[in-house]
Design a protein around this motif. Sequence first.
Motif, mmCIF file in Angstrom:
data_model
loop_
_atom_site.group_PDB
_atom_site.id
_atom_site.type_symbol
_atom_site.label_atom_id
_atom_site.label_comp_id
_atom_site.label_asym_id
_atom_site.label_seq_id
_atom_site.Cartn_x
_atom_site.Cartn_y
_atom_site.Cartn_z
ATOM 1 N N GLY A 84 0.673 -0.941 -0.065
ATOM 2 C CA GLY A 84 0.282 -0.015 -0.238
ATOM 3 C C GLY A 84 0.595 1.286 0.149
ATOM 4 N N ASN A 85 1.739 1.147 -0.118
ATOM 5 C CA ASN A 85 2.935 2.375 -0.358
ATOM 6 C C ASN A 85 2.949 2.647 -1.878
ATOM 7 O OD1 ASN A 85 4.640 0.420 -0.650
ATOM 8 N ND2 ASN A 85 6.543 1.475 -0.271
ATOM 9 N N GLU A 86 2.766 1.918 -2.450
ATOM 10 C CA GLU A 86 3.395 2.224 -4.448
ATOM 11 C C GLU A 86 2.116 2.626 -5.125
ATOM 12 O OE1 GLU A 86 5.955 -0.651 -6.181
ATOM 13 O OE2 GLU A 86 6.545 -0.717 -4.484
ATOM 14 N N PHE A 87 1.779 3.757 -5.725
ATOM 15 C CA PHE A 87 0.841 4.044 -6.486
ATOM 16 C C PHE A 87 0.799 4.752 -7.546
ATOM 17 C CE2 PHE A 87 -0.089 4.582 -1.971
ATOM 18 C CZ PHE A 87 -1.601 4.176 -1.925
ATOM 19 N N SER A 88 -0.113 4.399 -8.640
ATOM 20 C CA SER A 88 0.401 5.674 -10.329
ATOM 21 C C SER A 88 -0.665 6.612 -10.272
ATOM 22 C CB SER A 88 0.199 4.412 -10.842
ATOM 23 O OG SER A 88 1.397 3.611 -11.410
ATOM 24 N N LEU A 89 -0.392 7.663 -11.152
ATOM 25 C CA LEU A 89 -1.066 9.031 -11.662
ATOM 26 C C LEU A 89 -0.822 8.468 -12.719
ATOM 27 C CD1 LEU A 89 0.311 11.987 -9.508
ATOM 28 C CD2 LEU A 89 -2.014 10.278 -8.484
ATOM 29 N N ILE A 90 -2.430 7.762 -13.617
ATOM 30 C CA ILE A 90 -2.561 7.890 -15.062
ATOM 31 C C ILE A 90 -3.383 9.088 -15.868
ATOM 32 C CG2 ILE A 90 -3.145 6.428 -16.861
ATOM 33 C CD1 ILE A 90 -2.842 4.263 -14.243
ATOM 34 N N LEU A 91 -2.718 10.207 -16.525
ATOM 35 C CA LEU A 91 -3.519 11.278 -17.019
ATOM 36 C C LEU A 91 -3.572 10.827 -18.265
ATOM 37 C CD1 LEU A 91 -0.135 12.666 -14.901
ATOM 38 C CD2 LEU A 91 -1.747 14.313 -15.935
ATOM 39 N N GLY A 142 5.602 6.922 -26.886
ATOM 40 C CA GLY A 142 4.753 6.644 -27.599
ATOM 41 C C GLY A 142 3.816 5.044 -26.672
ATOM 42 N N ASP A 143 3.821 5.592 -25.416
ATOM 43 C CA ASP A 143 3.104 4.826 -24.603
ATOM 44 C C ASP A 143 1.331 4.877 -24.397
ATOM 45 O OD1 ASP A 143 5.367 3.179 -23.738
ATOM 46 O OD2 ASP A 143 5.551 5.261 -21.996
ATOM 47 N N ALA A 144 -0.048 4.006 -23.979
ATOM 48 C CA ALA A 144 -0.976 4.472 -24.664
ATOM 49 C C ALA A 144 -0.999 5.371 -23.552
ATOM 50 C CB ALA A 144 -1.099 2.595 -24.136
ATOM 51 N N VAL A 145 -0.951 5.462 -22.216
ATOM 52 C CA VAL A 145 -0.712 6.223 -21.199
ATOM 53 C C VAL A 145 0.091 7.246 -20.520
ATOM 54 C CG1 VAL A 145 -2.963 5.523 -20.235
ATOM 55 C CG2 VAL A 145 -0.688 4.942 -19.508
ATOM 56 N N THR A 146 0.264 7.738 -19.841
ATOM 57 C CA THR A 146 0.827 9.095 -18.949
ATOM 58 C C THR A 146 0.593 8.417 -17.747
ATOM 59 O OG1 THR A 146 0.892 10.403 -20.407
ATOM 60 C CG2 THR A 146 1.848 11.088 -18.097
ATOM 61 N N GLU A 147 1.748 8.074 -17.113
ATOM 62 C CA GLU A 147 1.728 7.600 -15.460
ATOM 63 C C GLU A 147 2.557 7.756 -14.858
ATOM 64 O OE1 GLU A 147 1.298 3.226 -14.060
ATOM 65 O OE2 GLU A 147 1.873 3.040 -15.233
ATOM 66 N N ILE A 148 2.986 8.591 -13.694
ATOM 67 C CA ILE A 148 3.926 8.984 -12.497
ATOM 68 C C ILE A 148 3.420 7.583 -11.403
ATOM 69 C CG2 ILE A 148 4.350 10.853 -11.094
ATOM 70 C CD1 ILE A 148 3.141 12.749 -12.912
ATOM 71 N N GLY A 149 4.605 7.584 -11.366
ATOM 72 C CA GLY A 149 4.528 6.483 -9.798
ATOM 73 C C GLY A 149 5.091 7.147 -8.937
ATOM 74 N N ILE A 150 3.911 6.928 -8.374
ATOM 75 C CA ILE A 150 4.656 7.742 -6.613
ATOM 76 C C ILE A 150 5.120 6.539 -5.999
ATOM 77 C CG2 ILE A 150 3.859 8.675 -4.976
ATOM 78 C CD1 ILE A 150 1.658 10.390 -6.359
ATOM 79 N N THR A 151 5.882 6.294 -4.853
ATOM 80 C CA THR A 151 6.530 5.458 -3.702
ATOM 81 C C THR A 151 6.656 5.903 -3.149
ATOM 82 O OG1 THR A 151 7.683 3.945 -5.308
ATOM 83 C CG2 THR A 151 8.659 3.212 -2.825
ATOM 84 N N PHE A 152 6.023 6.244 -2.157
ATOM 85 C CA PHE A 152 6.333 6.797 -0.840
ATOM 86 C C PHE A 152 6.874 5.857 -0.224
ATOM 87 C CE2 PHE A 152 2.084 7.748 -1.297
ATOM 88 C CZ PHE A 152 1.806 9.130 -1.366
ATOM 89 N N LEU A 153 8.508 6.155 0.719
ATOM 90 C CA LEU A 153 9.451 5.650 0.947
ATOM 91 C C LEU A 153 9.408 5.498 2.601
ATOM 92 C CD1 LEU A 153 12.295 7.673 -0.601
ATOM 93 C CD2 LEU A 153 11.330 5.131 -0.947
ATOM 94 N N ARG A 154 8.884 6.457 3.191
ATOM 95 C CA ARG A 154 8.959 6.950 5.000
ATOM 96 C C ARG A 154 8.467 7.725 5.069
ATOM 97 N NH1 ARG A 154 13.629 7.791 3.726
ATOM 98 N NH2 ARG A 154 14.971 9.323 4.070
ATOM 99 N N LYS A 155 8.495 7.376 6.394
ATOM 100 C CA LYS A 155 7.343 8.864 7.222
ATOM 101 C C LYS A 155 8.451 9.655 7.372
ATOM 102 C CE LYS A 155 3.894 11.639 10.256
ATOM 103 N NZ LYS A 155 2.732 11.389 11.212
#
Length: 158
Positions: A84-91, A142-155
């Motif tokens: 639960g610490n890795e997310f993708s924002l898909i634009l 050339g990818d189908a979407v634009t995706e930004i990955g966010i990995t929360f490392l630690r608080k």
Amino acid sequence: ELFVLTYGALVAQLCKDYEKDEDVNTCLDRMGYGIGVRLIDDFLARSAVKKCRSYSETADMIAQVAFKMYLGVTPSVSCSSAAGNEFSLILDKNPLVDFVEELPAERASLCYCNVLCGVIRGALEMVHLAAEVTFLQDRLKGDAVTEIGITFLRKAED
């Protein structure tokens, strides 16, 4: 439109100043980081949001409030890890590339919108969340979407 045109001119100038795409990418990330560090105060004041209780809430806040407020788009969010610490924002639409059709062949490793990664990382750091933010996919490449990955490392410690 003025911001998008100005941003394009900035990236073009950086490409003239630096031979390597990696150097341009680093410069854009560093600029974005500085923007994010300052932008978080404006975001917190204007949005009147409450403290997020989880990484999931934080990712949703970035997508649904911050992107909407500053770029006029709302990316979709998906969790990509069991922890639960890795997310993708898909634009679906990236306003920073409105006037860009494609990257030149000699600039294949350029991450044109890398400033966004820096902005997110800088803003998160100011609210005590260490994160790694990278482009995972890019329509300009050339990818189908634009995706930004966010990995929360630690608080981060207060």
